[in-house]
Write a protein that holds these residues in place. Structure first.
Motif, PDB file in Angstrom:
ATOM      1  N   VAL A   1       5.239 -89.524  19.590  1.00  0.00           N
ATOM      2  CA  VAL A   1       5.089 -88.356  20.462  1.00  0.00           C
ATOM      3  C   VAL A   1       6.161 -87.328  20.086  1.00  0.00           C
ATOM      4  N   ARG A   2       5.748 -86.102  19.925  1.00  0.00           N
ATOM      5  CA  ARG A   2       6.699 -85.038  19.600  1.00  0.00           C
ATOM      6  C   ARG A   2       7.267 -84.464  20.887  1.00  0.00           C
ATOM      7  N   ARG A   3       8.557 -84.642  21.112  1.00  0.00           N
ATOM      8  CA  ARG A   3       9.232 -84.166  22.324  1.00  0.00           C
ATOM      9  C   ARG A   3       9.857 -82.790  22.132  1.00  0.00           C
ATOM     10  N   ILE A   4      10.256 -82.465  20.904  1.00  0.00           N
ATOM     11  CA  ILE A   4      10.958 -81.206  20.638  1.00  0.00           C
ATOM     12  C   ILE A   4      10.220 -80.472  19.531  1.00  0.00           C
ATOM     13  N   ASN A   5       9.956 -79.193  19.783  1.00  0.00           N
ATOM     14  CA  ASN A   5       9.372 -78.324  18.770  1.00  0.00           C
ATOM     15  C   ASN A   5      10.415 -77.279  18.408  1.00  0.00           C
ATOM     16  N   ARG A   6      10.874 -77.307  17.179  1.00  0.00           N
ATOM     17  CA  ARG A   6      11.946 -76.413  16.744  1.00  0.00           C
ATOM     18  C   ARG A   6      11.438 -75.045  16.328  1.00  0.00           C
ATOM     19  N   MET A   7      10.168 -74.766  16.614  1.00  0.00           N
ATOM     20  CA  MET A   7       9.585 -73.447  16.436  1.00  0.00           C
ATOM     21  C   MET A   7       9.878 -72.880  15.048  1.00  0.00           C
ATOM     22  N   GLY A   8       9.417 -73.584  14.029  1.00  0.00           N
ATOM     23  CA  GLY A   8       9.576 -73.126  12.661  1.00  0.00           C
ATOM     24  C   GLY A   8      10.672 -73.837  11.918  1.00  0.00           C
ATOM     25  N   GLY A   9      11.565 -74.487  12.642  1.00  0.00           N
ATOM     26  CA  GLY A   9      12.597 -75.270  11.993  1.00  0.00           C
ATOM     27  C   GLY A   9      12.048 -76.596  11.522  1.00  0.00           C
ATOM     28  N   ARG A  10      12.711 -77.224  10.574  1.00  0.00           N
ATOM     29  CA  ARG A  10      12.239 -78.497  10.026  1.00  0.00           C
ATOM     30  C   ARG A  10      12.330 -79.576  11.087  1.00  0.00           C
ATOM     31  N   PRO A  11      11.210 -80.253  11.401  1.00  0.00           N
ATOM     32  CA  PRO A  11      11.257 -81.315  12.407  1.00  0.00           C
ATOM     33  C   PRO A  11      12.163 -82.454  11.984  1.00  0.00           C
ATOM     34  N   LEU A  12      12.841 -83.036  12.946  1.00  0.00           N
ATOM     35  CA  LEU A  12      13.719 -84.177  12.702  1.00  0.00           C
ATOM     36  C   LEU A  12      13.111 -85.416  13.341  1.00  0.00           C
ATOM     37  N   SER A  13      13.484 -86.563  12.847  1.00  0.00           N
ATOM     38  CA  SER A  13      12.956 -87.805  13.422  1.00  0.00           C
ATOM     39  C   SER A  13      13.371 -87.950  14.884  1.00  0.00           C
ATOM     40  N   SER A  14      14.508 -87.387  15.241  1.00  0.00           N
ATOM     41  CA  SER A  14      14.998 -87.474  16.617  1.00  0.00           C
ATOM     42  C   SER A  14      14.176 -86.611  17.574  1.00  0.00           C
ATOM     43  N   ASP A  15      13.290 -85.767  17.046  1.00  0.00           N
ATOM     44  CA  ASP A  15      12.421 -84.949  17.885  1.00  0.00           C
ATOM     45  C   ASP A  15      11.257 -85.767  18.444  1.00  0.00           C
ATOM     46  N   PHE A  16      11.098 -86.989  17.984  1.00  0.00           N
ATOM     47  CA  PHE A  16       9.920 -87.794  18.302  1.00  0.00           C
ATOM     48  C   PHE A  16      10.309 -89.057  19.059  1.00  0.00           C
ATOM     49  N   ASP A  17       9.568 -89.330  20.126  1.00  0.00           N
ATOM     50  CA  ASP A  17       9.796 -90.543  20.929  1.00  0.00           C
ATOM     51  C   ASP A  17       8.725 -90.609  22.010  1.00  0.00           C
ATOM     52  N   PRO A  18       8.094 -91.790  22.244  1.00  0.00           N
ATOM     53  CA  PRO A  18       8.291 -93.056  21.557  1.00  0.00           C
ATOM     54  C   PRO A  18       7.526 -93.142  20.233  1.00  0.00           C
ATOM     55  N   TRP A  19       7.698 -94.272  19.559  1.00  0.00           N
ATOM     56  CA  TRP A  19       7.082 -94.552  18.276  1.00  0.00           C
ATOM     57  C   TRP A  19       6.172 -95.768  18.394  1.00  0.00           C
ATOM     58  N   GLY A  20       5.218 -95.858  17.478  1.00  0.00           N
ATOM     59  CA  GLY A  20       4.450 -97.073  17.349  1.00  0.00           C
ATOM     60  C   GLY A  20       5.218 -98.098  16.529  1.00  0.00           C
ATOM     61  N   GLN A  21       4.568 -99.198  16.224  1.00  0.00           N
ATOM     62  CA  GLN A  21       5.232-100.282  15.489  1.00  0.00           C
ATOM     63  C   GLN A  21       5.192-100.056  13.977  1.00  0.00           C
ATOM     64  N   GLY A  22       4.376 -99.139  13.534  1.00  0.00           N
ATOM     65  CA  GLY A  22       4.318 -98.798  12.121  1.00  0.00           C
ATOM     66  C   GLY A  22       3.248 -99.562  11.364  1.00  0.00           C
ATOM     67  N   THR A  23       2.805 -98.966  10.264  1.00  0.00           N
ATOM     68  CA  THR A  23       1.848 -99.619   9.367  1.00  0.00           C
ATOM     69  C   THR A  23       2.300 -99.377   7.925  1.00  0.00           C
ATOM     70  N   GLN A  24       2.262-100.423   7.114  1.00  0.00           N
ATOM     71  CA  GLN A  24       2.776-100.357   5.750  1.00  0.00           C
ATOM     72  C   GLN A  24       1.752 -99.723   4.817  1.00  0.00           C
ATOM     73  N   VAL A  25       2.221 -98.769   4.034  1.00  0.00           N
ATOM     74  CA  VAL A  25       1.425 -98.172   2.964  1.00  0.00           C
ATOM     75  C   VAL A  25       2.156 -98.412   1.654  1.00  0.00           C
ATOM     76  N   THR A  26       1.472 -99.034   0.707  1.00  0.00           N
ATOM     77  CA  THR A  26       2.058 -99.308  -0.596  1.00  0.00           C
ATOM     78  C   THR A  26       1.164 -98.706  -1.669  1.00  0.00           C
ATOM     79  N   VAL A  27       1.757 -97.848  -2.503  1.00  0.00           N
ATOM     80  CA  VAL A  27       1.015 -97.192  -3.572  1.00  0.00           C
ATOM     81  C   VAL A  27       1.533 -97.713  -4.904  1.00  0.00           C
ATOM     82  N   SER A  28       0.655 -98.337  -5.653  1.00  0.00           N
ATOM     83  CA  SER A  28       1.046 -98.894  -6.945  1.00  0.00           C
ATOM     84  C   SER A  28       0.791 -97.882  -8.053  1.00  0.00           C
ATOM     85  N   SER A  29       1.630 -97.953  -9.072  1.00  0.00           N
ATOM     86  CA  SER A  29       1.497 -97.010 -10.201  1.00  0.00           C
ATOM     87  C   SER A  29       0.566 -97.534 -11.271  1.00  0.00           C
TER      88      SER A  29
END
Length: 126
Positions: free
Chosen positions: A98-126
């Motif tokens: 969930v995005r809690r902070i919008n920096r209105m054109g500034g680069r979003p930071l990870s701290s702008d987001f909360d809460p998070w899901g548990q994540g899903t792994q993406v692996t790209v092979s060369s």
């Protein structure tokens, strides 16, 4: 508190595509801005993409612009990340949040987001 569950990760060859999904609980999803972030091995969490509550506005990290597309279906309480032309450097655990902070054109930071899901792994092979 919104609960988030990601799915759709996996192993793919460079140049391939994956679509990640994030299912959210709760009735307020349609008014919540959302985002995707990722964490590569040994690195911090980096912003990937964000979308407004309505879906009308999107923002992308320069590294994924033109290759990734974030979207949402408020009727299904789900946000998506379509990833095309994948590169080995896209390998990471991908999180929706969930995005809690919008920096209105500034680069979003990870701290702008909360809460998070548990994540899903993406692996790209060369």
């Amino acid at each position: 508190q919104v609960q988030l569950v990601e799915s759709g990760g996996g192993l793919v060859q460079a140049g391939g595509s994956l679509r990640l999904s994030c299912a959210a609980s709760g009735s307020a999803f349609s008014i919540i801005p959302m985002g995707w972030l990722r964490q590569a091995p040994g690195k911090g969490r980096d912003f990937v993409a964000a979308i407004s509550a309505s879906g009308a506005s999107t923002t992308y990290a320069d590294s994924v612009k033109g290759r990734f597309t974030i979207s949402r279906d408020n009727a299904k309480n789900t946000v998506y990340l379509q990833m095309n032309s994948l590169k080995p450097e896209d390998t990471a655990v991908y999180y929706c949040a969930v995005r809690r902070i919008n920096r209105m054109g500034g680069r979003p930071l990870s701290s702008d987001f909360d809460p998070w899901g548990q994540g899903t792994q993406v692996t790209v092979s060369s």
